[in-house]
Design an enzyme around this catalytic site. Structure first.
Site, short mmCIF file in Angstrom:
data_model
loop_
_atom_site.label_atom_id
_atom_site.label_comp_id
_atom_site.label_asym_id
_atom_site.label_seq_id
_atom_site.Cartn_x
_atom_site.Cartn_y
_atom_site.Cartn_z
N TYR A 1 -66.99 16.15 0.00
CA TYR A 1 -66.91 14.69 -0.01
C TYR A 1 -66.05 14.20 -1.18
CZ TYR A 1 -67.99 9.83 -0.85
OH TYR A 1 -67.85 8.49 -1.09
N HIS B 1 -60.20 0.13 -5.44
CA HIS B 1 -61.52 -0.20 -5.98
C HIS B 1 -61.45 -1.07 -7.24
CE1 HIS B 1 -62.79 2.60 -3.03
NE2 HIS B 1 -64.01 2.78 -3.51
N TYR C 1 -101.08 -20.42 -31.56
CA TYR C 1 -100.73 -19.08 -31.08
C TYR C 1 -99.35 -18.62 -31.56
CZ TYR C 1 -104.63 -19.28 -27.72
OH TYR C 1 -105.86 -19.35 -27.12
N GLU D 1 -73.86 2.51 2.35
CA GLU D 1 -74.49 2.32 1.04
C GLU D 1 -75.44 1.13 1.17
OE1 GLU D 1 -70.97 2.00 -1.35
OE2 GLU D 1 -70.33 4.03 -0.79
N ARG E 1 -100.24 -17.36 -35.01
CA ARG E 1 -101.33 -16.38 -35.06
C ARG E 1 -101.02 -15.13 -34.23
NH1 ARG E 1 -106.78 -17.72 -32.16
NH2 ARG E 1 -105.86 -19.81 -32.30
N ASN F 1 -67.32 7.02 -10.22
CA ASN F 1 -68.64 7.18 -9.64
C ASN F 1 -69.64 7.43 -10.77
OD1 ASN F 1 -69.71 9.04 -6.70
ND2 ASN F 1 -69.68 6.87 -7.08
N PHE G 1 -75.51 8.46 -8.98
CA PHE G 1 -74.82 7.23 -9.38
C PHE G 1 -75.69 5.99 -9.21
CE2 PHE G 1 -73.58 8.48 -5.02
CZ PHE G 1 -74.33 7.54 -4.33
#
Length: 512
Positions: free
Chosen positions: A52, A82, A277, A411, A280, A194, A326
């Protein structure tokens, strides 16, 4: 010099490389491992095995076989297609951290790249060449594809980089540094993009800043306790030990020592029996904030030394395995968790600001004004703090609960980890402003009480901060003061704030 092995990078080393510009090199052992796994990739290519992303297409195109003569072009096309990042560019420090983390991940050898690729990453680090990388566009699974593609472009001599204070085309910088652009071979484009290095880099920078800001917020809270004559009994060791949360005990211990010689704090019953608060419960709240930060730290330290691309090469077993390292879910969860601690650090700080400025809640001049009525004093500073706290609450929504399918549903579950990390950093920046506003108000309050009665530790903080922001003697444009003090908190070393505290009693600092 930081030596990369792929497995031993520490947060302190990241800090040295990113902020101190320490140089980097690759260990001999790592180089051997890288070469071994590269030989495995080339042998399998010779044997015509289907792998792949090496001799197939990507994502939904994983069933498309690529001819041998097109393998190099496949990797270049991957980077070009990409590189779809959008929005503002990451800060230069984050870009530098991404280079470091990617080089470290590839140094384990399981990515199957040639040593020359890692050397190019290291050359960029050592020459101070930082790719311009857009912040937005990553889904946080299949890795940080878009951001890392922009990083990869720079290695090829394309895109833009930050260099010597300028944003400039990469090709000119490589000429200046006499660095040849990288030419990608089989597997190498995929190995570069990746991975989880964008979200991890943002996460690491955020954690380092959160760690410093939490210590600063403890000091500022201690000064506020003095300004409001808070009750020190609420920080008693026995009280916190019986609950058992170590971080809570550590915060209480540090506050006790910061205020150990203060003459402005009070005892239970002297002026009131209990404080609100926001005073404290400082150890309980900030202790929990430390817990969220330390959880993120643990996961980031693992991810910094993780192999997160796909497929991975195991030369000793003579195999290449496709998997999903990934996927950014561990970091997505970690960054969503640290966001809660960041949000609450700001939230409780703003509530203390309100107690400092509200005349119905204290005996100080209304809104700390030198001339109440004619002059508004710190009135609108509290507005700004409240606005940032509210914005943080919106950003605190977990990004990791969302997922949008991509690549034609191949995906089909993604982490949104980079969004979580980016929001955490944005919230950190908001929170630092809130803490700066509290410090301005606390300084004004202790002046009213008498700075000669302050604890030694808070007195030193007061002296240093007063060099940045003068006392409020009349109304002025306070935005400038807030900005200056925020920048000081960002840029000063932690030791500037916690100097000379816990002499001989450093356990709590070591734990946190």
């Amino acid at each position: 010099m930081v030596i990369l092995t792929g497995k031993t990078l520490t947060l302190d080393e990241v800090k040295q490389v990113v902020f101190k510009k320490e140089s980097v090199s690759l260990s001999t052992g790592a180089m051997t491992k890288v070469l071994e796994n590269r030989y495995t990739v080339e042998a399998m290519l010779t044997e015509k095995k289907t792998m792949y992303g090496i001799n197939t297409g990507f994502g939904k195109f994983s069933d498309v076989i690529i001819e041998d003569e097109d393998l190099d072009e496949l990797q270049l096309n991957l980077i070009h297609s990409h590189a779809c990042g959008v929005g503002e560019a990451f800060h230069e420090n984050i870009s530098r951290a991404m280079l470091l983390l990617r080089a470290n991940a590839l140094s384990q050898g399981h990515s199957g790249v040639r040593p020359v690729l890692i050397e190019q990453l290291i050359n960029f680090i050592n020459a101070g060449i930082h790719p311009v990388i857009p912040e937005q566009g990553s889904l946080g699974a299949s890795g940080d594809l878009a951001p890392l593609s922009h990083l990869a472009l720079a290695l090829l001599g394309e895109g833009e980089v930050y260099y010597q204070g300028e944003r400039i085309e990469t090709r000119y910088v490589l000429q200046e540094e006499d660095l040849p652009p990288l030419t990608l071979k089989a597997k190498e484009g995929l190995a570069l993009i990746n991975g989880t290095q964008a979200m991890t880099a943002v996460g690491v920078i955020t954690y380092l800043e959160v760690e410093k800001l939490l210590h600063q917020s403890e000091y500022v809270a201690a000064m506020t306790l003095e300004g409001l004559q808070g009750i020190i009994d609420a920080f008693d060791q026995d009280l916190h030990q019986v609950r058992g949360h170590q971080e809570q005990m550590d915060v209480a211990e540090r506050i006790r020592h910061i205020l150990s010689d203060s003459k402005l704090t009070t005892r239970q019953g002297e002026q009131r029996v209990q404080d609100a608060y926001s005073l404290r419960c400082i150890p309980q709240v900030l202790g929990a904030c430390w817990q969220s930060a330390l959880y993120a730290k643990e996961k980031l330290e693992i991810e910094m030394n993780a192999v997160t691309d796909n497929p991975l090469i195991f030369s000793e077993a003579d195999k290449i395995i496709s998997g999903g390292n990934f996927h950014g879910q561990p970091i997505a969860f970690a960054m969503d968790f640290i966001k809660l601690g960041i949000a609450e650090t700001a939230n409780i700080s703003e509530r203390r600001i309100e107690r400092l400025v509200n005349p119905q809640l204290n005996d100080l001049p209304p809104f700390l004004s030198p001339n109440p009525g004619l002059e508004s004093g710190a009135m609108i500073m509290q507005y700004s703090a409240a606005s940032l706290v509210s914005e943080n609450k919106t950003l605190a929504h977990p990004a990791s609960v969302d997922s949008i399918p991509s690549s034609a549903n191949q995906e089909d579950h993604v982490s949104m980890g980079t969004i979580a990390a980016r929001h955490a950093l944005q919230m950190l920046q908001n929170t630092r402003i809130v803490v700066a506003i509290e410090l301005i108000c606390a300084m004004q309050a202790v002046e009213y009480r008498g700075i000669e009665r302050m604890a030694s530790a808070t007195g030193k903080l007061y002296e240093k901060a007063r060099r940045i922001v003068p006392s409020i003697t009349k109304d002025r444009v306070f935005s400038t003061d807030i900005e200056k003090l925020t920048d000081w908190l960002k840029n000063c070393e932690a030791s500037d704030v916690r100097e000379n505290i816990l002499k001989g009693r450093g356990e709590a600092y070591e734990r946190s």
